[in-house]
Design a protein around this motif. Structure first.
Motif, mmCIF file in Angstrom:
data_model
loop_
_atom_site.group_PDB
_atom_site.id
_atom_site.type_symbol
_atom_site.label_atom_id
_atom_site.label_comp_id
_atom_site.label_asym_id
_atom_site.label_seq_id
_atom_site.Cartn_x
_atom_site.Cartn_y
_atom_site.Cartn_z
ATOM 1 N N ARG A 305 36.254 30.672 40.341
ATOM 2 C CA ARG A 305 37.312 29.263 40.441
ATOM 3 C C ARG A 305 37.332 28.544 39.255
ATOM 4 O O ARG A 305 38.225 27.632 38.986
ATOM 5 C CB ARG A 305 36.955 28.743 41.616
ATOM 6 C CG ARG A 305 37.089 29.195 43.055
ATOM 7 C CD ARG A 305 36.421 28.522 44.073
ATOM 8 N NE ARG A 305 34.863 28.591 43.924
ATOM 9 C CZ ARG A 305 33.991 28.142 44.612
ATOM 10 N NH1 ARG A 305 34.460 27.614 45.964
ATOM 11 N NH2 ARG A 305 32.638 28.134 44.623
ATOM 12 N N PRO A 307 37.828 28.189 35.117
ATOM 13 C CA PRO A 307 38.567 28.365 34.013
ATOM 14 C C PRO A 307 37.662 29.246 32.971
ATOM 15 O O PRO A 307 38.140 30.085 32.153
ATOM 16 C CB PRO A 307 39.355 27.416 33.341
ATOM 17 C CG PRO A 307 39.188 26.297 34.595
ATOM 18 C CD PRO A 307 37.911 26.589 35.192
ATOM 19 N N TYR A 312 38.318 34.581 36.273
ATOM 20 C CA TYR A 312 39.380 33.462 36.516
ATOM 21 C C TYR A 312 40.856 34.011 36.435
ATOM 22 O O TYR A 312 41.034 34.483 35.250
ATOM 23 C CB TYR A 312 39.037 32.362 35.659
ATOM 24 C CG TYR A 312 40.060 31.313 35.887
ATOM 25 C CD1 TYR A 312 40.059 30.243 37.067
ATOM 26 C CD2 TYR A 312 41.230 30.751 34.853
ATOM 27 C CE1 TYR A 312 41.088 29.247 37.139
ATOM 28 C CE2 TYR A 312 41.993 29.908 35.061
ATOM 29 C CZ TYR A 312 41.985 29.003 36.022
ATOM 30 O OH TYR A 312 42.905 28.056 36.201
ATOM 31 N N SER A 314 44.446 33.876 35.009
ATOM 32 C CA SER A 314 45.277 32.742 34.459
ATOM 33 C C SER A 314 46.468 32.526 35.399
ATOM 34 O O SER A 314 47.160 33.165 36.129
ATOM 35 C CB SER A 314 45.785 33.314 32.984
ATOM 36 O OG SER A 314 46.385 34.559 33.384
ATOM 37 N N PRO A 315 47.499 31.554 34.791
ATOM 38 C CA PRO A 315 48.725 31.361 35.469
ATOM 39 C C PRO A 315 49.525 32.557 35.810
ATOM 40 O O PRO A 315 50.432 32.475 36.709
ATOM 41 C CB PRO A 315 49.154 29.968 34.782
ATOM 42 C CG PRO A 315 48.130 29.403 33.973
ATOM 43 C CD PRO A 315 47.039 30.470 33.796
ATOM 44 N N ASP A 316 49.573 33.432 34.821
ATOM 45 C CA ASP A 316 50.336 34.675 34.874
ATOM 46 C C ASP A 316 49.659 35.553 35.881
ATOM 47 O O ASP A 316 50.157 36.798 36.058
ATOM 48 C CB ASP A 316 50.834 35.139 33.627
ATOM 49 C CG ASP A 316 49.523 35.589 32.695
ATOM 50 O OD1 ASP A 316 48.263 35.431 33.259
ATOM 51 O OD2 ASP A 316 49.574 36.116 31.661
ATOM 52 N N GLY A 317 48.550 35.414 36.655
ATOM 53 C CA GLY A 317 48.139 36.183 37.320
ATOM 54 C C GLY A 317 47.330 37.200 36.824
ATOM 55 O O GLY A 317 46.726 38.325 37.292
ATOM 56 N N ASN A 319 43.667 38.479 34.287
ATOM 57 C CA ASN A 319 42.331 38.324 33.502
ATOM 58 C C ASN A 319 42.110 39.377 32.602
ATOM 59 O O ASN A 319 42.611 40.412 32.501
ATOM 60 C CB ASN A 319 41.287 37.493 34.254
ATOM 61 C CG ASN A 319 41.017 38.811 35.493
ATOM 62 O OD1 ASN A 319 41.173 39.808 35.318
ATOM 63 N ND2 ASN A 319 40.587 38.274 36.762
ATOM 64 N N ARG A 383 42.741 41.809 43.643
ATOM 65 C CA ARG A 383 42.897 40.305 43.858
ATOM 66 C C ARG A 383 42.816 39.847 45.301
ATOM 67 O O ARG A 383 42.529 38.695 45.615
ATOM 68 C CB ARG A 383 44.848 40.113 43.447
ATOM 69 C CG ARG A 383 45.104 40.405 42.281
ATOM 70 C CD ARG A 383 46.328 39.952 41.894
ATOM 71 N NE ARG A 383 46.825 39.819 40.545
ATOM 72 C CZ ARG A 383 47.893 40.557 40.062
ATOM 73 N NH1 ARG A 383 48.775 41.259 40.907
ATOM 74 N NH2 ARG A 383 48.191 40.304 38.573
#
Length: 532
Positions: A305, A307, A312, A314-317, A319, A383
């Protein structure tokens, strides 16, 4: 790093092409393009035009360099040619298809419907593409000895070795092989050796060759004992226990002395031409590459959870773990027909009780069926699992290596199965010695292990497992049968194109696969037809 580059020849045929000519059939030609960037395509070649034919077989082959570790996207386009211009923009497009070279190679022959554009079929038109490696895959195996060589050393006998040269097309002599030195012996026997026929004589059995026999000196000033000329077709006469003998002649001595006969005799005890199978021979012969993923969920990765965690999203799903799975998996999946990939995690506590850390658990939480459908399935399982796990420890590699090794340990009468295990880790390994033992045991099995180091850690332990600096040994001192581990730190590729990682990570797999089947004496399940 071994880059697997081969020439592949594609032969193309079509059936039921659209008719674009009034009163006659089309005059088709096939053009081959390779993707070189984002929506950039480069032409690699084109076939001849076949006049007035809706089901052509093109005689001109299309050649392309084949790299196992890269997804090579190809586009084949069929055009109706009604003019002498090489520009295709003014010719009718009869349909095309996009494929990867890996798909064609793995299928050997692939038939697909032609499309005018995405999801718009070109009538009933189809295209068939067949791949063949352009290579004489033979090698020459020689065993030689000598008798009564001249003594060249003041305080001992000679230390003889042989050098083989082929004559190049421009008349120069090119060194193709050097034997070991046999110390202090005027009647030496050299070890049997193998050289690719392409290297040895350019696959021409009557190409002139020259052999030097010299006395080794540590300062590099080797003394010529004598030499002779020959060709492979002469060496081949050594068979069934009857060696072929050559006078070893020193030109200066021959000039000075009329009675001079030789400075010794070199005998070819045996000469064989053997088939050396390549990675493509095995894959095109039906060998399946089974891909397994192991993901490190130990506490040293950090809370997913946060960063700062390596897990973690990232906003684009994405890592680093997912990027590595995508990069390597997209290449490997072309070589596995069922596209079912077992995926495991290690180092986490699992629901519902979160009591103990598991060192090998199915990423989809189904231990009896850990298979994921395609790389998308692996990514999806990762995921879904991530929010349900509690990262823990220790970081043990040996359980998952032993698990995949046990699956790989099934007898094969021909080369039909090979496994690749991808381990993604932050590098903080706990069971180094047990992992070392597991790798040494697995080195005799049809298995390659790829370790991708995620994050900023010091990966010295991973580099030791790679063993490139010297053979890895077990705790008991047993040496690996062959190199099966490749380690790559992900951070080296953080800003590089996705394919750069897969190229580096997969570069050694072809040679590792060939070395295993060669070690076991296994031929491809369907050996290639002999070259004419």
């Amino acid at each position: 790093m071994a880059d697997c580059v081969s020439k592949v020849e594609l032969s193309v045929s079509c059936s039921s092409l659209l008719d674009k000519d009034v009163g006659s059939k089309s005059d088709p030609l096939c053009v081959l393009l390779q993707r070189t960037g984002d929506d950039q395509w480069t032409e690699l070649g084109r076939t001849e035009r076949v006049k007035n034919c809706d089901s052509p077989s093109f005689s001109n082959r299309l050649r392309v360099d084949y790299h196992f570790e890269t997804v090579q996207k190809l586009k084949l386009g069929i055009y109706d040619i009604d003019n002498t211009s090489t520009d295709l923009s003014d010719d009718d497009f009869l349909g095309g298809v996009e494929l990867t070279l890996g798909q064609i190679v793995a299928s050997k022959t692939m038939t697909r419907p032609l499309q005018l554009k995405k999801d718009k079929p070109a009538g009933k038109g189809t295209i068939s593409v067949t791949a063949e490696e352009v290579k004489d895959n033979r090698a020459i195996v020689l065993e030689l000895e000598a008798k009564n060589l001249d003594k060249k050393d003041l305080f001992g006998k000679s230390d003889p070795f042989l050098e083989f040269f082929k004559q190049t097309d421009d008349g120069l002599w090119q060194l193709v092989h050097r034997t070991e030195v046999v110390k202090n012996n005027l009647s030496p026997s050299w070890k049997k050796f193998t050289v690719p026929l392409q290297t040895f004589c350019s696959c021409e059995l009557d190409r002139p060759m020259k052999v030097h026999c010299s006395d080794y000196d540590s300062d590099g000033s080797h003394d010529l004992i004598g030499s002779f000329t020959t060709k492979v077709s002469e060496l081949q006469k050594a068979a069934h226990g009857s060696p072929v003998e050559f006078d070893c002649v020193h030109p200066e001595k021959q000039k000075k002395k009329k009675s001079y006969k030789n400075s010794g005799v070199v005998s070819v005890k045996s000469c064989q031409l053997v088939t050396q199978y390549t990675f493509l021979d095995y894959v095109m012969g039906g060998c399946q590459i089974n891909f397994t993923v192991g993901v490190d969920f130990t506490g040293s990765n950090g809370d997913p959870r946060s960063p700062n965690s390596l897990h973690y999203m990232s906003p684009d799903g994405l890592n680093q773990y997912l990027s590595a799975i995508w990069s390597v998996g997209l290449v490997i999946q072309d070589y596995d027909t069922d596209k079912l990939f077992p995926a495991f995690g290690f180092g986490a506590k699992l629901p519902p009780d979160y009591q103990v850390a598991h060192h090998e658990f199915a990423l989809n939480f189904n231990p009896s069926n850990p298979y994921c459908q395609g790389i998308e399935g692996v990514v999806d399982a990762y995921r879904k699992a991530l929010p349900q796990l509690r990262l823990s420890g220790p970081t043990n590699f040996s359980p998952i290596i032993n698990h995949v090794a046990s699956i790989s340990n099934t007898p094969q009468s021909s080369a039909t199965q090979y496994s690749v295990l991808l381990i993604l880790t932050d590098g903080e390994i706990t069971d180094f010695d047990q992992t070392r033992d597991a790798i040494v045991r697995a080195s005799g099995l049809p298995l390659s292990i790829i370790i991708v180091g995620v994050g900023p850690a010091d990966f010295k332990a991973m580099e030791l497992l790679d063993g490139d600096e010297g053979g890895l040994r077990s705790q008991r001192g047993e040496l690996v049968a062959r190199d099966i581990v490749q380690f790559v730190p992900f951070r080296q590729f953080a800003d590089a194109p996705r394919q750069a990682l897969s190229q580096s990570v997969l570069a050694e797999v072809p040679n590792q696969l060939v070395s295993y089947f060669k070690m076991r004496g296994l031929d491809p399940a369907k050996p290639p037809a002999p070259k004419a």
